[in-house]
Scaffold this active site. Structure first.
Site, short mmCIF file in Angstrom:
data_model
loop_
_atom_site.label_atom_id
_atom_site.label_comp_id
_atom_site.label_asym_id
_atom_site.label_seq_id
_atom_site.Cartn_x
_atom_site.Cartn_y
_atom_site.Cartn_z
N GLN A 147 0.81 -1.22 0.00
CA GLN A 147 0.00 0.00 0.00
C GLN A 147 0.84 1.26 0.00
O GLN A 147 0.34 2.36 -0.29
CB GLN A 147 -0.93 0.01 1.21
N CYS A 153 -5.16 0.61 3.57
CA CYS A 153 -5.22 -0.78 4.01
C CYS A 153 -6.60 -1.38 3.83
O CYS A 153 -6.76 -2.56 3.50
CB CYS A 153 -4.79 -0.89 5.46
N HIS A 306 -6.52 -0.76 11.39
CA HIS A 306 -5.82 -1.30 10.22
C HIS A 306 -6.62 -2.45 9.63
O HIS A 306 -7.15 -3.29 10.36
CB HIS A 306 -4.43 -1.77 10.64
N ASN A 334 -0.93 -9.12 5.17
CA ASN A 334 -0.84 -7.68 5.32
C ASN A 334 -0.61 -7.03 3.95
O ASN A 334 -0.49 -7.72 2.93
CB ASN A 334 0.29 -7.33 6.29
#
Length: 376
Positions: A147, A153, A306, A334
């Protein structure tokens, strides 16, 4: 965000002190006198070279070096404790925890209470669930994305679960556009206000709702609507390439690990929100077992900041205090590039209830019967 790089030299010292006083580095800073600073200065230069980092002035570099040293102290002190997880230097090591969270954690917090229309899937008994699941092994998870310096996110989390559902249905792993969501998802009514605001934050549920209400269930392909890590004008074309069968989304039962495990086992990749604190910034491997009493991430719904995706769960043996110990964990995908964590992933404890709050805000998109990907 306070960007030290843009400050005048006269303001740097004051700004740095204010950042450090608000950070979690006090113990590490107090131990600086025990360190070999010349060696650390050399290591800092090595770190800069390995990550191709440059600064616009000597003053800025001096500030960043101090932040880096504080992070290095915290990392070394943690790793000496031989816990179930390790900290490590990475691309974020010259940032304070407060800077990092403002830049990379973009999950909006105006999300509670969740809508009353929550329809969790039928939950299997825990004894009936598989002992382990890893959807990466079934060809429905794309390589980890990045990102960059944008709080997007939420878009990466939403796209990860959307790509998984599409691949399961069509046996075709496709990469869809996060930038479409960053640029276009605005004005969606959510509990507490409207969503979303691109790099300044958003929500996965709002992204799914927007795709249905404003894009006729479609979202662009990544190679047609490339990621820029910046806010831009919406360029979605209804007659362009894209997926065309998102019909809505399912919200899992808030705070219920059983519901999440059942969904991961039977549905696929699940979008979740977490409290990604300083431990996440420095995570380098092992099973992260948060301890809120020691500054670990929180399970409080109000702390979520997040968006990530759960791609599976497992149980393995890990060294803890020099002894092998069996630990249950979630496999977290992630969006901080493959250089973070375990090739872009975290193992997050399942032995801690609702660790980092990952069961507070879990959902996945639903697909209809006429989905197609056009290569126009």
């Amino acid at each position: 965000m306070l960007d030290l790089i843009t400050l005048e030299p006269s303001a740097i010292a004051v700004s740095f002190l204010s950042l450090i006083s608000a950070s979690a580095f006090s113990m590490a800073a107090a131990s600086l006198h025990t360190l070999d600073l010349p060696v650390l200065f050399v290591e800092f230069q090595d770190w800069k070279k390995s990550w191709n980092v440059t600064y616009p002035s000597e003053e800025v570099e001096n500030v960043r070096r101090e932040v880096w040293i504080n992070n290095k102290c915290a990392i070394d002190e943690h790793n000496l404790q031989n816990k179930s997880w390790k900290m490590g230097l990475n691309q974020f090591s010259d940032q304070t925890d407060s800077e990092f969270q403002v830049t990379y954690n973009g999950l909006n917090r105006v999300i509670y209470p969740r809508p009353s229309t929550t329809y969790p899937p039928s939950m299997l008994n825990l004894s009936d669930l598989p002992k382990s699941v890893d959807w990466r092994e079934h060809g429905i998870v794309n390589p980890v994305k990045n990102q960059a310096q944008c709080g997007s996110c939420w878009a990466f989390s939403a796209i990860a679960s959307l790509e998984g559902q599409y691949a399961l249905k069509h046996k075709n792993l496709t990469s869809f556009s996060e930038q479409d969501l960053v640029d276009c998802v605005q004005g969606v009514e959510v509990s507490g206000g409207e969503c979303c605001d691109g790099c300044e934050g958003g929500l996965m549920d709002a992204a799914f709702d927007y795709i249905v209400s404003s894009q006729n269930g479609a979202t662009d392909l990544e190679n047609k609507y490339a990621y820029t890590a910046m806010d831009g004008d919406c360029a979605f074309a209804a007659d362009g390439p894209g997926l065309s069968d998102v019909t809505g989304h399912v919200d899992l039962t808030q705070g219920c690990d059983h519901s999440l495990q059942s969904a991961v086992a039977t549905v696929g990749v699940i979008s979740v929100g977490v409290d990604a604190n300083y431990d996440w910034q420095t995570y380098a491997g092992g099973v992260y077992v948060p301890d809120e009493s020691q500054g670990g991430c929180s399970s409080d719904p109000g702390a979520l900041d997040h968006g990530v995706a759960v791609v599976g769960y497992n149980t393995d043996e890990f060294l803890v205090d020099g002894k092998k110990k069996s630990l249950d964990y979630w496999i977290i995908r992630n969006s901080w590039d493959k250089t973070w964590g375990i090739d872009g992933y975290m193992y997050l404890s399942r032995d801690v209830k609702n660790a980092c709050g990952l069961s507070n805000y879990a959902s996945y998109p639903t697909l209809g019967g006429n989905s197609t990907v056009s290569e126009n």
